[in-house]
Design a protein around this motif. Sequence first.
Motif, PDB file in Angstrom:
ATOM      1  N   UNK B 357       0.979  -1.143   0.044  1.00 24.05           N
ATOM      2  CA  UNK B 357       0.062   0.083  -0.001  1.00 24.05           C
ATOM      3  C   UNK B 357       0.993   1.338  -0.026  1.00 24.05           C
ATOM      4  N   UNK B 358       1.950   1.372   0.803  1.00 21.47           N
ATOM      5  CA  UNK B 358       2.741   2.380   0.902  1.00 21.47           C
ATOM      6  C   UNK B 358       3.330   2.588  -0.347  1.00 21.47           C
ATOM      7  N   UNK B 359       3.762   1.626  -1.161  1.00 24.72           N
ATOM      8  CA  UNK B 359       4.504   1.783  -2.335  1.00 24.72           C
ATOM      9  C   UNK B 359       3.631   2.270  -3.438  1.00 24.72           C
ATOM     10  N   UNK B 360       2.532   1.773  -3.582  1.00 22.97           N
ATOM     11  CA  UNK B 360       1.115   2.331  -4.420  1.00 22.97           C
ATOM     12  C   UNK B 360       1.198   3.816  -4.086  1.00 22.97           C
ATOM     13  N   UNK B 361       1.047   4.255  -2.651  1.00 29.75           N
ATOM     14  CA  UNK B 361       0.759   5.458  -2.453  1.00 29.75           C
ATOM     15  C   UNK B 361       1.989   6.418  -2.825  1.00 29.75           C
TER      16      UNK B 361
END
Lengths: 330, 444
Positions: B357-361
């Motif tokens: 999720x963090x990466x996508x963000x």
Amino acid sequence: MHDQNCCAANSSHNSSGGSTLLGYIGIDTIIEQMRKKTMKTGFDFNIMVVGHSGLGKSTLVNTLFKSHVSRKSAGWARDEKIPKTVEIKAVSHVIEEGGVKMKLTVVDTPGFGDQINNDNCWEPISKYINEQYEKFLKEEVNITRKKRIPDTRVHCCIYFISPTGHFLRQLDTEFMKRLSHSVNIIPVIAKADTMTLEERQEFKQRVRKELEVSGIEFYPQKEFDEDMEDKSDNDKIREAMPFAVVGSDKEYQVNGKRVLGRKTAWGIVEVENPNHCEFAQLRDFLIRSHLQDLKEVTHNIHYETYRAKRLNENGGLHPISSSDTQESNL
Amino acid sequence: MYMLYEASINRMRVSVCVSLKQRNLEGYVGFANLPNQVYRKSVKRGFEFTLMVVGESGLGKSTLINSLFLTDLYSKDYPGPSQRIKKTVQVEQSKVLIKEGGVQLTLTIVDTPGFGDAVDNSNCWQPVINYIDSKCEDFLNAESRVNRRSMPDNRVHCCLYFIAPSGHGLKPLDIEFMKRLHDKVNVIPLIAKADTLTPEECQLFKKQIMKEIQEHKIKIYEFPDTEDDDDNKLIRKIKEKMPLAVVGSNVVIEVNGKKVRGRQYPWGVAEVENGEHCDFTVLRNMLIRTHMQDLKDVTNNVHYENYRSKKLAAVTCNGVDTSKTKGQLTKYGTISGKYPLAQMEEERREHVMKMKKMEAEMEQVFEMKVKEKKQKLKDSEAELERRHEQMKRNLEAQYKELEEKRRVFEEEKANWEAQQRILEQQKLDASKTMEKNKKKGKIF
């Protein structure tokens, strides 16, 4: 009687250099004249009761004036909901005794101290008291004044202390501190039949000490004692205050007499018995000896303080013509 | 304490009859002795009971405790919380060990001085709730430990709530408090200092309170129905008298030759143990003699289970303890809801998801930033173009002006030259005529 007066007049030494009278003039009948006048006009007395609900305020007022003058008897139900904010409800009655008419107004404050958060619950009360002073001031300052200004100022505020037996609550000290300079406060210990006599004495002493420490001047205030006689009388009263009272408007038979009291399973609490509670003392103090003094202190001291403050700020009030005044609330 | 093991035996009896057929015995086996064994074991272990008293100061809580257990929990040398003014609500506990008939009871009294005494009493119930939750949490932790040899039960078994005898009804503070605590602990409301009220006032007041309690759907402690008819009658009588109006006193006074505990007034003596005067005996019998074990059972089976399921559900939902209790953070290894390995797997999965999720963000953020920058560059390019145009136009305008000027100048020049020529011509003409005249010069 006239001879006595004559002798007294003759033998009086007036240090202010007045002359002794050579005969009876009749100046002393002025007292009689005043009496007749007041009987005709009657007088107003406004009493405010403050304390949280369930302390017997309405019952006490009914007992004091031996008639159903409190708001509870004017048709409100016993278990009405506690209001969310402090309300001020004034109920007026005219009672008569011995040819003297008195217009008694009882101002009740339901909702005081009943909420969870009681911050500033004294503000509506303070505002009401100042509003009455304001009304009177406006009338006084008028160009064409009424012959007799209707007096709605609160002459006396009875503050009911909860009989916990330990200490004054924080709310009590806060309220009394803030209002003792604008109105005469008489603290009483409510529902005194909760406590035995020893507990009562201890509690009274503790309360008095706390009031002294907080600098709360309740009526009769020490600074307004005019002479030694007043001072000694008032000292005695101050020693006995706050009075521990019980109120009741039901009558029972005790030893062949009908007395006001409360009937419990172990005995009857007599309201007017000085061994049981101090109601009789409070009544004598409030009505039989200091009623006029309460009015005078309100008029000469509290009202004057308010007036001076008001006239000093904003350059003062301008006298307004009678067409602009509010109508009196008789 | 006789009733304690009897109650447990009743339950055992009931559960057996439900599932099996009853058989008749042919001889004496001896398991009728079971109650005695349970009794002996319990007596050896001793009992624990935690009682909490809540109410504004001056309602006689300490006196009532002293009268209930006939001890001076708060004596003159150790003044109770009532003698000290509190600015904030405190929760204090005092333990006492009482022995009677070979049975010992560890009694813990929890007091709440300062409750309802301030001007602003919002959230004065919070310390109480925190205390109850922390005790439940302690028990939960103890229960989940690997080594469970000693499990002290410090949970609050019963909360006596003192209502001031105003005679009108419940105060908003009373209602708020009971609403918040009725599903955490057994709440028993009491009317304090009941000798203030006459019998009629007391009746009216009790009815009013019960009405308000039902209106606000407050669940006070309910007495369980038993099989015994007599007991049921007793219980019904108690239920009618709720909330109990109590008077406390430890002072012994002589009345009619008998020594009784009571309060001496100038108009009579209010006896504490007289059923006509107040409901103290009912309270004492109910609390100690008949329903103490039931209170503990309800606390264990209902309130504690509520707390436990809420707590564990919160933990397993998020992998992080999100419950708002201020107690110490519980460690993962001690929660026995799932196996530790499974929990670790879940944790890992959670972690990976979080990372993704963090990466996508972050990618998103990056894209956004790039777009922004591009936009900015475009904007500045457009701006430059515009300026360039403007300057060009300016230059052209100036050029034209100059041309114009030059033209005018040329014109002037041409004019001037033309004029010069004319002048010259004239001069020439003039000189020519002069010459002519000279030639013809006649000297007179």
